[in-house]
Design a protein around this motif. Structure first.
Motif, mmCIF file in Angstrom:
data_model
loop_
_atom_site.group_PDB
_atom_site.id
_atom_site.type_symbol
_atom_site.label_atom_id
_atom_site.label_comp_id
_atom_site.label_asym_id
_atom_site.label_seq_id
_atom_site.Cartn_x
_atom_site.Cartn_y
_atom_site.Cartn_z
ATOM 1 N N ALA C 323 0.829 -1.205 0.000
ATOM 2 C CA ALA C 323 0.000 0.000 0.000
ATOM 3 C C ALA C 323 0.860 1.249 0.000
ATOM 4 O O ALA C 323 0.365 2.335 -0.299
ATOM 5 N N PHE C 324 2.130 1.113 0.320
ATOM 6 C CA PHE C 324 2.996 2.283 0.375
ATOM 7 C C PHE C 324 3.395 2.795 -0.993
ATOM 8 O O PHE C 324 3.790 3.946 -1.123
ATOM 9 N N VAL C 325 3.416 1.923 -1.979
ATOM 10 C CA VAL C 325 3.996 2.331 -3.248
ATOM 11 C C VAL C 325 2.951 2.582 -4.315
ATOM 12 O O VAL C 325 3.236 2.524 -5.497
ATOM 13 N N GLN C 326 1.744 2.904 -3.912
ATOM 14 C CA GLN C 326 0.694 3.121 -4.913
ATOM 15 C C GLN C 326 0.465 4.597 -5.147
ATOM 16 O O GLN C 326 0.453 5.398 -4.227
ATOM 17 N N ARG C 327 0.224 4.931 -6.419
ATOM 18 C CA ARG C 327 -0.164 6.301 -6.772
ATOM 19 C C ARG C 327 -1.681 6.455 -6.753
ATOM 20 O O ARG C 327 -2.227 7.513 -6.542
ATOM 21 N N ASP C 328 -2.333 5.323 -6.998
ATOM 22 C CA ASP C 328 -3.783 5.340 -7.174
ATOM 23 C C ASP C 328 -4.434 5.144 -5.810
ATOM 24 O O ASP C 328 -4.118 4.204 -5.087
ATOM 25 N N ILE C 329 -5.322 6.038 -5.463
ATOM 26 C CA ILE C 329 -5.896 5.981 -4.118
ATOM 27 C C ILE C 329 -6.706 4.704 -3.930
ATOM 28 O O ILE C 329 -6.707 4.093 -2.857
ATOM 29 N N LYS C 330 -7.382 4.271 -4.980
ATOM 30 C CA LYS C 330 -8.181 3.051 -4.832
ATOM 31 C C LYS C 330 -7.296 1.838 -4.645
ATOM 32 O O LYS C 330 -7.660 0.888 -3.957
ATOM 33 N N LYS C 331 -6.112 1.866 -5.249
ATOM 34 C CA LYS C 331 -5.226 0.722 -5.067
ATOM 35 C C LYS C 331 -4.694 0.687 -3.647
ATOM 36 O O LYS C 331 -4.496 -0.387 -3.070
ATOM 37 N N VAL C 332 -4.460 1.873 -3.065
ATOM 38 C CA VAL C 332 -4.060 1.891 -1.649
ATOM 39 C C VAL C 332 -5.119 1.202 -0.820
ATOM 40 O O VAL C 332 -4.843 0.336 0.023
ATOM 41 N N LEU C 333 -6.364 1.593 -1.075
ATOM 42 C CA LEU C 333 -7.449 1.011 -0.299
ATOM 43 C C LEU C 333 -7.599 -0.474 -0.577
ATOM 44 O O LEU C 333 -7.948 -1.252 0.320
#
Lengths: 166, 99, 683
Positions: C323-333
């Motif tokens: 989750a640390f290396v995502q640019r996309d907010i939905k991918k973090v979630l």
């Protein structure tokens, strides 16, 4: 050899000669006259056979009307009065056929009626008189009689129509 | 008299008529031959009438005569017509039904 | 309502059919119908829940025995029994297929949660999906999904559960690929479906093994037999392992988690509903429902290592790190969801049944809140983009409601007291520590730290700093923000259902009741551990805040990964998601499909095409022969010959028709003579 027999033979020879003359003559008028010989001979034969009414009718109608009609027809069609060749190209086949036919017929007749004789009698004479014949026509044969009347009428009208010049 | 006499006579007349019908070129001559045949038949009929002593044969012969008269009338009218159209009574020319 | 709870899945199912048939003709294009059915289901679920709670509260013997907790289990005398109702659909001598519902605490809780979140998502979607190319179908499928999930929850036998499981999988596939015209979306849908399908193989084998072990598909009977030794231990191990594979696929555990981030290609409300709150928890629900099988199969009560806890634990860590290396907010979630699901599975693995279910309950609220918040940001702030680094930033000024609710959700997720996540996550940690699963306690603590940190990064990148996007950011309309507020309130308050130090254990009382469970340990609230976990979370927030908020003064940390080769390699490793996708797609699948494809191609070209071509050539030759010989020579010859003969015969015959009558007459008389002669001779 009765009188009727003699009469028959005389008439028969005359009729035969006349028939040959009709079909072999080179002159139309001669052929017509030969036919008149045959017709007269036929009428005489009827009388020999005691069929008086038929004989008289033959005289009146055939000879008196039909033969005259023929002579008129000959004149109207300007048939050549002189001799001419009136036989077509199937003379010989026709001859063969007619002789053959004659032979067959004679053989058949001899075979079938070889032993039959005509017995002429008064009874026959009486039955052949006009009265009984008329009775027969208007009783037993009235329908054919009427039909033949219609036929005559049709023939009359038809002949007029056909021969009309228009 | 033998019946056959009349019958053979009738046959002879008939065959002459046949020859005439088949071999004659002029229409009138053909009609004459037909009259010959009809008369032969009439003789036949009357002979049988005498033989069987039944006058039906004679009556029949009368009818034949009548019809022959009618037929001659019509036949001659036809021959007249042919002559008018063909300028000649030659029956050999009447072959329009040629196949 | 308890006995008629089958109506609850039925209403959205009817809604599905109705919206499909005539949704397009309705004034709101079927959305109003879909919202109405789910709303009605929610009301009925509330009624069911109230009735169940009354049933539990009315039960005598609540203050009873044992040091193991308050409510009596159904296996004990005087315990609350579940409500069951069903009928036999088909049976022969050996097999019986039943259809029925089984309402106990777990089912009631799920009914309430699923209908509430689904209802809010439906309402949210009316505005979010406005003008979409397939608006009506979207709502029809959302209804179908809700119906399937509700059916899964009330099913009383494993076959019905399997059917509903597959149905939710199909709905997920269709909804992820809602915008299938763009290839990445359809690829994501296929990946999701196939990956969960791989897990479903395990589920099916597990169901079959259990059927042969227990002689029935009925869950209550299976559980009872598992508990009292009616099923042999080996069979329990096998079936538990197979069912675990199903859970791994559906609930995104390592190693079958790769589909969940890609599933973010679907519309955001779909992500909120299916991939945060409901479908992904179907696996956890399965584990909770058939818990005796797992408990005995994996010998969970004995402490030490077991497959379930191990899988859950690994999942927690790998999800959080990614989750640390995502640019996309939905991918973090999405990765956060993977991690939290790991918590739930791990909790089941260490014997913390109530904690796992409680965490499922609270997580549904704050995770769907976070997703819907992200949707609100994309709708009104970043111009439909989910790229945090590219198009967001500083949005707290423009979208206050979204900002506040999102922060509440993040804090809840991080487990900060007194929000909901604290209570549920804490209970998991405590149980892990007290039942002999110490290693997993540490795993859970590390996970908590990471969770707090990556959520802080996410919040910062979205709401703080300078606005990096284009356009005019503004707050979302009420149709979007009101669900956010409702969920935020739930995130705050839901935790208090089981606030142990305050003496409230309502959640456990109500929702553990009636469930077939082995004797579980219910550890008491451990203040020390609670303080430690909160502290760790706060530390995580702090470090992350320092690293990101104070970016400009970082100095030695700036562009760290770009300068250090090791760090860069590590970053790339994370960016490529541990190269797991490459492993799956290129190595495993590619290694199989390459040779298979080449072999098939060879067979096609040489064998099949050979046969087809030979047939074709043969037919062509036969046709030409037929034409040349038969048609030209024989048939045409016959026809032509016939015509020629006829012509020649006619040509000969026509001489007969001379047209001359006397000729005919000659023939006639000759014939007559001949015939009479013949006749005379014969006779």
């Amino acid at each position: 050899m009765t009188a009727q027999n003699v009469a028959f033979w005389v008439l028969a020879i005359a009729m035969g000669a006349g028939a040959v003359g009709v079909v072999r003559s080179r002159n139309i008028v001669h052929a017509a006259l030969f036919l008149i010989v045959v017709l007269v001979g036929a009428a005489a034969q009827y009388i020999v056979l005691l069929a008086e009414f038929v004989g008289i009718t033959q005289f009146f109608i055939y000879i008196g009307a039909i033969a005259v009609l023929f002579l008129f027809g000959i004149m109207l069609t300007r048939a050549p009065m002189s001799a001419g060749d009136f036989d077509n190209d199937q003379r010989w086949p026709a001859a063969i056929v007619s002789v053959f036919l004659l032979g067959v017929l004679i053989a058949l007749l001899v075979n079938a009626f070889g032993h039959d004789d005509i017995k002429l009698s008064d009874e026959l004479l009486r039955a052949s008189r006009t009265g009984p014949v008329a009775d027969s026509i208007f009783r037993s044969f009235v329908v054919p009689f009427e039909v033949v009347s219609m036929l005559l009428l049709a023939a009359l009208v038809g002949a007029v129509v056909i021969a009309r010049r228009d | 008299m033998a019946l056959n006499q009349y019958l053979i006579l009738s046959a002879f007349l008939f065959c002459c008529g046949v020859y005439g019908v088949l071999a004659r070129r002029n229409g009138v001559l053909v009609l004459l031959s037909v009259e010959l045949m009809l008369n032969a038949v009439n003789i036949n009929l009357v002979a049988f009438a005498a033989f069987t002593r039944n006058i039906s044969g004679q009556v029949f012969a009368l009818f034949v005569i009548t019809i022959a008269a009618a037929e001659v009338g019509v036949g001659l009218a036809i021959v007249l017509l042919i002559y008018r159209n063909m300028r000649s009574p030659d029956l050999d020319r009447v072959d329009q039904l040629k196949g | 309502m308890l006995r008629n709870a089958w109506i609850i899945p039925l209403l959205p199912a009817l809604g599905f059919v109705a919206v499909l048939l005539f949704g397009k003709r309705l004034p709101r294009k079927g959305a109003e119908l879909a919202v109405a059915t789910v709303g009605a289901s929610f009301v009925l679920s509330c009624i069911t829940a109230v009735q169940w709670i009354q049933r539990v509260d009315d039960q005598p013997g609540k203050e009873a025995v044992g040091g193991f907790g308050r409510a009596l289990l159904p296996t004990q005398e005087g315990g609350v029994t579940a409500v069951e109702r069903g009928f036999t659909w088909w049976q022969n001598a050996n097999v019986r297929f039943d259809v029925g519902i089984h309402i106990d605490g777990l089912a009631v809780m799920m009914l309430f949660m699923v209908t509430l979140v689904s209802f809010l998502v439906h309402v949210y979607s009316t505005r979010y999906m406005h003008g979409d190319r397939r608006y009506t179908h979207y709502f029809a499928l959302l209804n179908l999904f809700t119906a399937s999930m509700l059916l899964l929850v009330v099913a009383d036998n494993t076959l019905m559960l399997l059917v509903a499981w597959e149905l939710v999988g199909v709905c997920s596939f269709v909804l992820i690929g809602h915008w299938w015209e763009e290839k990445p979306n359809s690829d994501a849908a296929v990946k999701a479906f196939l990956t969960t399908r791989t897990g479903d193989v395990g589920l099916m084998i597990g169901v079959i093994v259990l059927f042969f072990a227990a002689g029935t598909f009925n869950i209550a009977v299976i559980n009872a037999k598992a508990l009292d030794g009616g099923i042999g231990h080996t069979l329990l191990v096998v079936s538990a392992a197979c069912l675990l594979i199903g859970i791994i696929g559906k609930s995104g555990q390592f190693p079958l988690h790769t589909w969940l981030p890609d599933a973010m290609a679907g519309p955001t409300p779909v992500s909120a509903l299916i991939h945060a709150a409901t479908m992904v928890v179907a696996g956890v629900y399965l584990g909770a429902r058939l818990y005796p099988v797992f408990f005995r199969g994996f010998s969970i009560g004995d402490g030490g290592l077991n497959a379930m806890a191990l899988v859950g634990g690994i999942t927690i860590i790998i999800g959080a790190v990614l989750a640390f290396v995502q640019r996309d907010i939905k991918k973090v979630l999405a990765y956060s969801t993977i991690s939290q699901l790991g918590y739930m599975v791990m909790a089941l693995g260490v014997g913390a049944w109530v904690a796992a279910i409680f965490h499922l309950f609270t997580h549904a609220f704050f995770k769907s809140l976070l997703f819907l918040g992200a949707g609100s940001v994309s709708e009104s702030g970043s111009h439909h983009s989910f790229d945090m680094k590219g198009d967001m930033g500083g949005l707290r000024k423009y979208m206050p409601i979204t900002f506040v609710t999102f922060v509440i959700g993040s804090l809840a997720l991080a487990g900060i007291f007194p929000l909901a996540g604290f209570w549920s996550k804490d209970e998991i940690l405590v149980t892990a520590g007290q039942t002999g699963y110490d290693a997993f306690l540490y795993v859970g603590l590390i996970g908590a730290f990471l969770t707090a940190a990556y959520m802080t990064r996410c919040v910062y990148l979205t709401f703080f700093g300078e606005f990096r996007g284009h356009g005019e950011p503004h707050e979302s309309p009420p149709t979007l923000t009101i669900p956010l507020i409702v969920l935020a309130a739930a995130s705050v308050g839901a935790g208090f259902l089981n606030a142990q130090p305050l003496g409230i254990e309502k959640f456990r009382d109500w929702f553990e009741a009636g469930v077939s469970l082995p004797a579980l340990q219910h550890p008491d609230f451990d203040t020390v551990k609670a303080v430690i976990s909160v502290t760790i979370a706060v530390v995580g927030i702090g470090i992350a805040a320092y690293l990101w908020f104070q970016r400009e003064e970082l100095g030695p940390f700036r562009n760290f990964t770009q300068r250090n080769a090791a760090a860069r390699a590590g970053y790339r490793f994370l960016e490529n998601k541990y190269y797991l996708d490459d492993l799956y797609e290129n190595v495993i699948v590619g290694g199989i499909k390459g040779p298979v494809a080449r072999a098939s191609y060879w067979v096609n070209q040489h064998v099949i095409d050979g046969v087809v071509n030979a047939i074709g050539r043969g037919t062509a030759i036969a046709a030409r022969e037929t034409y040349d010989v038969i048609d030209q020579k024989v048939v045409d010859g016959a026809v032509n010959g016939l015509a020629e003969t006829t012509g020649e015969t006619g040509g000969l015959l026509r001489y007969v028709q001379s047209g001359r009558v006397q000729r005919y007459a000659l023939t006639l008389f000759a014939a007559v003579g001949a015939l009479s002669l013949a006749l005379w001779l014969v006779y």
